[in-house]
Design a protein around this motif. Sequence first.
Motif, PDB file in Angstrom:
ATOM      1  N   GLN A  27     -13.230  47.908 -63.808  1.00  0.00           N
ATOM      2  CA  GLN A  27     -13.736  48.150 -62.453  1.00  0.00           C
ATOM      3  C   GLN A  27     -14.016  46.850 -61.692  1.00  0.00           C
ATOM      4  OE1 GLN A  27     -15.103  49.520 -65.159  1.00  0.00           O
ATOM      5  NE2 GLN A  27     -15.140  51.749 -64.941  1.00  0.00           N
ATOM      6  N   TRP A  28     -14.091  45.744 -62.423  1.00  0.00           N
ATOM      7  CA  TRP A  28     -14.392  44.467 -61.810  1.00  0.00           C
ATOM      8  C   TRP A  28     -13.121  43.658 -61.580  1.00  0.00           C
ATOM      9  CZ3 TRP A  28     -19.346  42.086 -60.908  1.00  0.00           C
ATOM     10  CH2 TRP A  28     -20.427  42.948 -61.147  1.00  0.00           C
ATOM     11  N   ALA A  29     -13.094  42.936 -60.459  1.00  0.00           N
ATOM     12  CA  ALA A  29     -11.938  42.103 -60.143  1.00  0.00           C
ATOM     13  C   ALA A  29     -12.380  40.653 -59.963  1.00  0.00           C
ATOM     14  CB  ALA A  29     -11.260  42.580 -58.865  1.00  0.00           C
ATOM     15  N   GLN A  30     -11.502  39.744 -60.336  1.00  0.00           N
ATOM     16  CA  GLN A  30     -11.749  38.314 -60.177  1.00  0.00           C
ATOM     17  C   GLN A  30     -11.077  37.828 -58.904  1.00  0.00           C
ATOM     18  OE1 GLN A  30      -9.744  35.836 -63.018  1.00  0.00           O
ATOM     19  NE2 GLN A  30     -11.025  34.047 -62.601  1.00  0.00           N
ATOM     20  N   ILE A  31     -11.833  37.100 -58.073  1.00  0.00           N
ATOM     21  CA  ILE A  31     -11.271  36.478 -56.880  1.00  0.00           C
ATOM     22  C   ILE A  31     -11.397  34.967 -57.046  1.00  0.00           C
ATOM     23  CG2 ILE A  31     -11.358  36.266 -54.376  1.00  0.00           C
ATOM     24  CD1 ILE A  31     -13.192  39.141 -55.867  1.00  0.00           C
ATOM     25  N   PRO A  32     -10.293  34.267 -57.318  1.00  0.00           N
ATOM     26  CA  PRO A  32     -10.362  32.801 -57.403  1.00  0.00           C
ATOM     27  C   PRO A  32     -10.671  32.245 -56.021  1.00  0.00           C
ATOM     28  CG  PRO A  32      -8.083  33.539 -57.450  1.00  0.00           C
ATOM     29  CD  PRO A  32      -8.929  34.770 -57.512  1.00  0.00           C
ATOM     30  N   ALA A  48      -7.857  49.401 -52.761  1.00  0.00           N
ATOM     31  CA  ALA A  48      -8.951  50.202 -52.210  1.00  0.00           C
ATOM     32  C   ALA A  48      -8.429  51.188 -51.167  1.00  0.00           C
ATOM     33  CB  ALA A  48     -10.002  49.286 -51.587  1.00  0.00           C
ATOM     34  N   TYR A  49      -7.514  50.749 -50.328  1.00  0.00           N
ATOM     35  CA  TYR A  49      -6.949  51.644 -49.313  1.00  0.00           C
ATOM     36  C   TYR A  49      -6.204  52.810 -49.966  1.00  0.00           C
ATOM     37  CZ  TYR A  49      -7.697  47.652 -46.147  1.00  0.00           C
ATOM     38  OH  TYR A  49      -8.237  46.615 -45.420  1.00  0.00           O
ATOM     39  N   ALA A  50      -5.560  52.535 -51.094  1.00  0.00           N
ATOM     40  CA  ALA A  50      -4.785  53.580 -51.770  1.00  0.00           C
ATOM     41  C   ALA A  50      -5.682  54.682 -52.318  1.00  0.00           C
ATOM     42  CB  ALA A  50      -3.963  52.970 -52.904  1.00  0.00           C
ATOM     43  N   ARG A  51      -6.983  54.409 -52.469  1.00  0.00           N
ATOM     44  CA  ARG A  51      -7.901  55.421 -52.994  1.00  0.00           C
ATOM     45  C   ARG A  51      -8.543  56.260 -51.886  1.00  0.00           C
ATOM     46  NH1 ARG A  51      -9.173  51.014 -56.307  1.00  0.00           N
ATOM     47  NH2 ARG A  51     -11.060  50.533 -55.119  1.00  0.00           N
ATOM     48  N   LEU A  89     -16.332  40.948 -58.426  1.00  0.00           N
ATOM     49  CA  LEU A  89     -16.951  42.070 -57.725  1.00  0.00           C
ATOM     50  C   LEU A  89     -16.480  43.387 -58.326  1.00  0.00           C
ATOM     51  CD1 LEU A  89     -16.465  40.896 -54.018  1.00  0.00           C
ATOM     52  CD2 LEU A  89     -18.614  40.926 -55.290  1.00  0.00           C
ATOM     53  N   PRO A  90     -17.357  44.395 -58.340  1.00  0.00           N
ATOM     54  CA  PRO A  90     -16.923  45.729 -58.768  1.00  0.00           C
ATOM     55  C   PRO A  90     -16.138  46.373 -57.626  1.00  0.00           C
ATOM     56  CG  PRO A  90     -19.245  45.763 -58.170  1.00  0.00           C
ATOM     57  CD  PRO A  90     -18.788  44.337 -58.025  1.00  0.00           C
ATOM     58  N   ASN A 100     -20.826  53.308 -56.422  1.00  0.00           N
ATOM     59  CA  ASN A 100     -20.431  51.926 -56.167  1.00  0.00           C
ATOM     60  C   ASN A 100     -21.581  50.983 -56.502  1.00  0.00           C
ATOM     61  OD1 ASN A 100     -17.696  52.137 -54.958  1.00  0.00           O
ATOM     62  ND2 ASN A 100     -18.766  53.371 -53.431  1.00  0.00           N
ATOM     63  N   LEU A 101     -21.331  50.044 -57.391  1.00  0.00           N
ATOM     64  CA  LEU A 101     -22.362  49.097 -57.794  1.00  0.00           C
ATOM     65  C   LEU A 101     -22.562  48.024 -56.729  1.00  0.00           C
ATOM     66  CD1 LEU A 101     -21.451  48.435 -61.546  1.00  0.00           C
ATOM     67  CD2 LEU A 101     -23.344  49.815 -60.675  1.00  0.00           C
TER      68      LEU A 101
END
Length: 224
Positions: A27-32, A48-51, A89-90, A100-101
Amino acid sequence: MAAEQRAASARQETMPPTGYRLLLPSQWAQIPLRSGTEEAIERILQNAYARIPAEAPQDKIGPYKQELARRFRKAVAGAQERKGLDLYLPVRPVGDDGFNLGASILVTETVLPVRDFSAAQAPPSEIAVQLLTRDGAEEADLSSGEVDGALAVRREHVASATPDRGLEAASRRVEYIISVPGDSDRWFIAAFSTVGGGNPRDELSEALVEWFDAVMATFRWRHG
């Protein structure tokens, strides 16, 4: 050959690491934050848009996407202003109810300025505590130990809301500041923040703090 490999591995372990690894749920994504940032942002936003439910009112979808992108980019820009390395970020709802966390993890690095003679003689643990207390956080809970063989100091406190800086609610924060092996002037910092369920000391906040401590137990340096 095996002896040579062991010797090479030993030499590598004494050199400063070139990166790190954390194990996080899907559920978490890394943003460099230094390179590849825009590509990561676009990928996360498109997912996110696809959901968005197909039955959602069409006149609501456009404004929703714009607001989502605005908030997301604001969070990333704020992390970049703090000279972050990575922001986590989740980005997907958690659980069957789609909760949503309100949480984040910001990874930064700090380098000590040129030290005078007295600072050079200070033990690393004292320097770490000074780094963690330099912003004046009150009633902080401090403890020390090791993370993947390196000295680490953990600080936990509640940060007040500061609307003028875009922080509308108080948050629970936990920071790990870790001495970088092979480079005594460099310190790695992983900072977790959550608003919990609306109260930084509620049960959700407590559970998320325990979760972050478990995440930090997976921390490993990368060499080579």
